[in-house]
Scaffold this motif. Structure first.
Motif, short mmCIF file in Angstrom:
data_model
loop_
_atom_site.label_atom_id
_atom_site.label_comp_id
_atom_site.label_asym_id
_atom_site.label_seq_id
_atom_site.Cartn_x
_atom_site.Cartn_y
_atom_site.Cartn_z
N PRO A 91 2.14 10.04 -1.63
CA PRO A 91 1.30 8.90 -1.26
C PRO A 91 -0.10 8.96 -1.88
CG PRO A 91 2.33 9.86 0.68
CD PRO A 91 2.63 10.77 -0.47
N THR B 33 -3.36 0.38 -3.28
CA THR B 33 -2.66 -0.89 -3.12
C THR B 33 -2.24 -1.40 -4.49
OG1 THR B 33 -4.71 -2.14 -3.23
CG2 THR B 33 -3.96 -1.49 -1.04
N LYS C 149 1.90 4.36 1.09
CA LYS C 149 1.65 5.21 2.26
C LYS C 149 2.58 6.43 2.34
CE LYS C 149 -1.44 2.64 4.48
NZ LYS C 149 -2.75 3.12 4.85
N ASN C 150 3.76 6.36 1.72
CA ASN C 150 4.72 7.45 1.77
C ASN C 150 5.26 7.71 0.38
OD1 ASN C 150 4.84 7.92 4.73
ND2 ASN C 150 5.59 5.81 4.76
N THR D 165 0.86 -1.18 0.00
CA THR D 165 0.00 0.00 0.00
C THR D 165 0.90 1.24 0.00
OG1 THR D 165 -1.60 -1.22 1.33
CG2 THR D 165 -1.91 1.16 1.17
N GLY E 164 -2.28 6.10 -1.25
CA GLY E 164 -3.11 5.19 -0.48
C GLY E 164 -3.56 3.97 -1.28
#
Length: 148
Positions: A94, A98, A86-87, A84, A96
């Motif tokens: 990011p 997947t 995230k950063n 995923t 978010g």
């Protein structure tokens, strides 16, 4: 001494999936060469930096071994990579989102130590799933230039 297949599994499951880069210190030869194209030096320290960077961008990153083949001193693996976003990942902030991609890894061993690694992640699928792929018109222009 561990078999090449056992070391392959350790490097994938502990190193790449769990982010324990110390396994590369244990199981890599001082003469190790990384052949996967990337932005880090083609040695053990470069692989460790790449894994740390991967886990920074995708904290839940994992690789699942789907198939493994032994061919002399080489172990070939077909895996599924998941994570995923995230950063920040390169220039991409990011999302978010997947992803799930296919990864092919080949590792060559000598006397129980990893001596060479080739990694082939499906980067196009990753870019598409994260929304990074170039617009279709640009792809068509690039393709037309390549086929001249």
């Amino acid at each position: 001494m561990k078999t090449n297949e056992e070391i392959f599994k350790i490097l994938i499951e502990e190193g790449f999936s769990k982010g324990d880069v110390s396994v590369f210190d244990t199981y890599s030869s001082p003469n190790f060469v990384e052949h996967q194209y990337g932005f880090f030096p083609p040695n053990v320290e470069g692989v460790k930096k790449a894994i740390n960077s991967l886990h920074y961008s995708f904290p839940d990153f994992s690789l699942a071994i789907d198939d493994m083949i032994l061919n002399g001193s080489k172990v070939w693996g077909r895996m599924t990579g998941r994570g995923t976003h995230k950063n920040k990942f390169g220039p991409l902030f990011p999302t978010g989102k997947t992803f799930e991609i296919t990864v092919i890894d080949i590792m060559r061993f000598e006397t129980g130590k990893l001596i060479e690694h080739w990694g082939v992640p499906d980067r196009l699928a990753l870019m598409e799933q994260l929304g990074m792929k170039p617009p279709p018109k640009l792809i068509m222009k690039i393709m037309s230039l390549l086929h001249r």
